[in-house]
Design an enzyme around this catalytic site. Structure first.
Site, PDB file in Angstrom:
ATOM      1  N   ARG A   1     -12.030  17.514 -43.342  1.00 23.68           N
ATOM      2  CA  ARG A   1     -12.393  16.221 -42.833  1.00 23.68           C
ATOM      3  C   ARG A   1     -13.780  16.780 -42.337  1.00 23.68           C
ATOM      4  NH1 ARG A   1      -7.330  13.724 -39.733  1.00 23.68           N
ATOM      5  NH2 ARG A   1      -6.632  12.446 -41.750  1.00 23.68           N
TER       6      ARG A   1
ATOM      7  N   HIS B   1     -12.275   7.522 -47.110  1.00 19.78           N
ATOM      8  CA  HIS B   1     -11.424   8.648 -47.393  1.00 19.78           C
ATOM      9  C   HIS B   1     -11.163   9.673 -46.655  1.00 19.78           C
ATOM     10  CE1 HIS B   1     -14.856  11.161 -49.530  1.00 19.78           C
ATOM     11  NE2 HIS B   1     -15.296  10.734 -48.328  1.00 19.78           N
ATOM     12  N   GLU B   2      -9.985  10.625 -46.980  1.00 20.15           N
ATOM     13  CA  GLU B   2      -9.690  11.475 -45.991  1.00 20.15           C
ATOM     14  C   GLU B   2      -9.247  10.810 -44.555  1.00 20.15           C
ATOM     15  OE1 GLU B   2      -8.904  14.528 -45.882  1.00 20.15           O
ATOM     16  OE2 GLU B   2      -9.509  14.920 -48.253  1.00 20.15           O
ATOM     17  N   GLY B   3      -8.623   9.792 -44.604  1.00 24.94           N
ATOM     18  CA  GLY B   3      -8.514   9.344 -43.222  1.00 24.94           C
ATOM     19  C   GLY B   3      -9.187   8.235 -42.767  1.00 24.94           C
TER      20      GLY B   3
END
Lengths: 608, 608
Positions: A313, A457-459
């Site tokens: 993140r 993306h990535e949460g």
């Protein structure tokens, strides 16, 4: 200021990265070795990345039925990057690494991200291999991770499925034991996987001789049913080409097939795929099902994966930051060279004045300074977080624990804030270019399109916000938030010593108090539904407070004095800008958090 | 709610558009005739526009060296639109028009803008012809304007040049008398034009047999030099194909050549061109120089052009609004159908709950309600402005004058506010779609790209803001602003009568007071440089106040009562949302305006 100049200041003057060399792990390093890494990365980015950023956008990956075709530049950039050794920059010397601090590795990656974000710099491969170094067996490390660090193979992370993105508990990819001897495979307990994985970056390409997929799948219970929720999820290594225990290709293709490429708004240099695992297109020993080797213990796949989440993140946050920076520099350059209009005089427009370059107009300066305050502020935060990662890994136990707690709280901000505000920066970069910014003759429209991915993306943004307000600020009785407040108060206390910063110190103190009060008010009833209904506005306010803190802390590393060099004048102006134009926005966001406003949550579906 | 339902409510229940039929110009009309127009436009948009919106994006206009190639759908849509009579909807019966109120015409255009904004609905052609109806000679009207209203020919507006966009005073296209008899040409004084025009929408295509360019150019003074500033600018009709006084093509091509197509981020259904006038590619009578006929008097070209500016800017605002609406409806539909995740319970995530559709999550509702409040609020403003245009044209002198003054103040908001906030709405529509929103498999990424144009064309955001704070709120001693305040206070007074609206009435009163005070404070030193340095934040705050006013005024047309139908529940929720989540933002924007903050204006170039 150029990126290198800004990095030097933040790393050495502000974060004192040089002091890391006093730690045993980094003892062989010095500012000179760090700078040599930056020189190399800067050069590769300039020569192999920047010139091809538009090429990647135009020559989108395509599938000819057999293989995925990428522009030639992709392969050349990949090879140059792998040859630089950066894939194993942080690894131990004994496995060929450089034992670089993560802070330095992160800073080195900025050059690639700014030159061509979607060309990539091996973040997924490194994350994949790092995970195996922590959770894999010795053989999994030597066979898979080491060949990824060397650049010989690349890696992916296969989490999402078409029907399960944000909600991983609903994945339905199945893994069943492969034969009676499944448990005794030296590469790890051997399973057969069947299912579809969506949004897989670099899921299929010819850049490397093999692709190592890390795949989340569920092992059915004794009744043959999948276990509901995330508890059922296990983690598997699924190589595209099967390999032996020496890391040699066996010549047998695993049953992993490209089902389709996703055609994206931007970020087109990175192939994004839908992969079919085990549909029988490449049967192994006459049987459908992709061969996968269990990593760690069954049913603990998600926690293995989340182990790497903070760094992934922060990586997204850094990419977002550098896309913003790319737009800032492009629009600054344009503004310095584009003649248009005349200066406003005391009585307004003055046609008798000579034409000026647009950088002389106040509103253009406002748009440039906004970008500077967003992008350099975000860069400070990303580097600060990277420094915390180093502290977590190499600090004394107390400091390491504090760093870990701070990272838990700051990571959602490090990921979300640049994704949101550097998108705004990219939009301002377009605006400065006027009509030209809306054409593909200038790079800024591509930055803006590329950037739009980062809130997804990535949460997603919503996931980050729920993580921040729902978990991070309340975990351990609010200990993480308390530690953050201590650090912020430390900055405030130093700032109060300097009269020119008193305005900011007071404002930051007020913001911290407001955020703290809103956190309490959000949770006053203890009902998560009420607390989390306005998690995103909470995260926006929290993020603005954090960036304001970063700017004040950065400003404190500027020696006091009336006559400052231009770079410091710029930093002080960006700080002032952030405190005057941006920080006051938090009031509006926190209002609805504090009142647990239910306007949105109560909206009936049929009323939209 | 569907667009038609929303329009019906705003037009008939709120704006009482039906009452316009009591005016002599509209006496033949009724709600039935208005509805018939909407039926027709809705059908054409559904059949000829919507299915081809993505086609336009993919099959970008291209030039084969001889002609510009557009998808077949463009021609079919154009023909259907022209055949509907909408190009002359507002014109007198005697020239084949429908004498429709502008309010109704604007509302009818929403269907096309929402279905495919870049397919276009003749806005430039109508604007061009309207201008000629006001400033042209009788023959110019009958030859050029009438053939544009009929759809036989199309029109452009040629203002910008590569080196002169926002700053029209720097145009260098020259116009010199064409021969000794130049003044006696029946089509208007005949000149030869030479120069380049940039950003010309629909500048070259094969949709119509002729293209009528309206071109700004400078007539040199006696010394052969161009007059500096805007005073030197005159306006010319430059047809692509020369025509006779009967409006028949003479078979002679005028010296106007396509120099290049601009390759845009979005809005690709509309060709955007660089045109060369008079470079000699198509010499007329053996001589380079494009033939142009003077419109109005020499040196008054810009004021002729600006005559149409309000309606053009309302048109851009309406296009921006409908792009936002398209994203809102698409994401609402997606949210109703996409299963993902589980409801948060009182103690947080609850894996035992059944999966839900994403519209049930509070954060998705927040993103939908944000879009609704932005897009339907913006639609109310655009229709309100359209109604003012009708008042200006057909009202009693006092009311007409008031409408004119209000339009002066509101037009910069009508243009800028939807351009900025419906872009945010489009971004939220992507966000609701998650990863799918980032692909070209869903329409929302295109809406976002198309939308980004609106802050740039027809006067950039910065230009609108300087116009608002630099001219509109101070003109006539602040009379326009005073008239607006009177109307807003009228809404507040009605709202105070209804206890459920008291919160909003107070907040709007406070906002009006804040904006008024900031206006005074900005101009307190009388120095335009200080006043205008923060014109954009001022416009943002002003715009939010105006939309808050719109929502309260709209809400007042909902009869009081506890049990409301869903559409009214939705409008009341959007109103509450705007007052709780949005209006409080104005404080941060106005702070810097009121303090005449010079952080941006004082930033030295070398410090960036």
């Amino acid at each position: 200021m150029g990126l290198r100049h800004t990095l030097d200041f933040l790393l050495y003057d502000w974060l004192r990265a040089g002091e890391l060399t006093s730690r045993s792990r980094f003892a062989d390093h010095s500012r000179e070795t760090f700078d040599a890494v930056f020189d190399t990365c800067e050069r590769i980015a300039r020569e192999k990345y920047a010139p091809f950023n538009r090429t990647l956008d135009i020559e989108e990956p395509r599938f000819d039925g057999e293989k995925v075709i990428l522009p030639k530049a992709s392969k050349e950039a990949y090879d140059a990057f792998a040859a630089s050794g950066m894939l194993s920059a942080a690894q131990d010397y004994e496995i060929g690494g450089m034992q670089l601090p993560y802070t330095v590795e992160s800073a080195a990656h900025t050059f690639f991200a700014m030159a061509s974000v979607s060309m990539g710099s091996g973040m997924l491969t490194v994350g994949n291999a790092n995970l195996l170094m922590v959770h894999g067996t010795e053989l999994q490390k030597s066979v898979f991770a080491l060949n990824e660090f060397s650049g010989r193979w690349s890696g992916t992370m296969c989490l999402s499925e078409p029907q399960a993105g944000s909600s991983l508990s609903d994945i339905v990819t199945r893994a069943v034991p492969d034969g009676g001897d499944f448990a005794s495979d030296p590469l790890g307990a051997r399973y057969r996987l069947k299912g579809n994985k969506m949004w897989i970056s670099a899921g299929e390409h010819e850049l490397t001789e093999n692709i190592i997929h890390l795949v989340l799948a569920k092992i059915p219970g004794p009744d043959g049913k999948l276990i509901p929720g995330t508890r059922g999820i296990s983690l598997f290594i699924v190589p595209k080409q099967l390999v032996d225990t020496q890391g040699q290709l066996t010549g047998v293709r695993n049953d992993v097939a490209l089902a389709g490429l996703n055609h994206k708004l931007g970020w087109r240099g990175t192939t994004n795929t839908l992969l079919n695992f085990g549909e029988g297109k490449f049967p192994v020993q006459g049987q459908a099902g992709a061969i996968g080797y269990l990593v760690g213990r069954p049913h603990e796949g998600l926690s293995c994966m989340f182990h790497m989440m903070n760094e992934a993140r922060i990586g997204v946050g850094m990419a977002a930051t550098m896309l913003g920076m790319a737009g800032y520099h492009a629009s600054l350059d344009y503004a310095k060279n584009r003649p248009q209009g005349r200066l406003v005089g005391p009585s307004g427009k003055d046609a008798s004045q000579p034409q000026v370059r647009i950088i002389e107009h106040a509103d253009i300066k406002r748009m440039l300074l906004t970008q500077k305050s967003y992008c350099e502020g975000a860069l400070a935060l990303e580097l600060y977080c990277a420094r915390l990662v180093d502290e977590q890994h190499t600090g004394e136990p107390g400091a390491a624990n504090e760093a870990r707690m701070l990272l838990e709280v700051l990571t959602p901000i490090a990921k979300s804030w640049p994704s949101e505000w550097c998108l705004e920066a990219n939009s301002l970069a377009i605006q400065i270019h006027g009509g030209y910014g809306y054409t593909r003759d200038f790079p800024v429209e591509q930055y803006w399109r590329d950037q739009r991915l980062n809130m997804i993306h990535e949460g997603t943004h919503g996931i980050q916000a729920a993580d921040l307000l729902g978990r991070k600020v309340v975990m351990a009785g609010g200990e993480g938030l308390r530690m953050l407040a201590l650090r912020i108060n430390g900055t405030i206390e130093r700032a109060i010593q300097r009269p020119e910063f008193a305005e900011y110190a007071n404002a930051l103190g007020g913001a911290l108090q407001q955020v703290g009060a809103a956190t309490k008010a959000a949770w006053a009833t203890g009902d998560a539904r009420e607390a989390l209904a306005n998690a995103v506005p909470y995260m926006q306010a929290f993020g603005h407070m954090v960036i304001a803190w970063m700017w004040l802390d950065v400003a404190l590393s500027i020696p006091a004095g009336a006559a400052q060099p231009p770079a410091h004048v710029g930093r002080l102006a960006a700080t002032r800008f952030f405190y005057r134009y941006e920080l006051p926005k938090i009031g509006a966001w926190l209002n609805v958090v504090s009142s647990r406003d239910a306007t949105c949550a109560d909206m009936p579906e049929e009323a939209f």
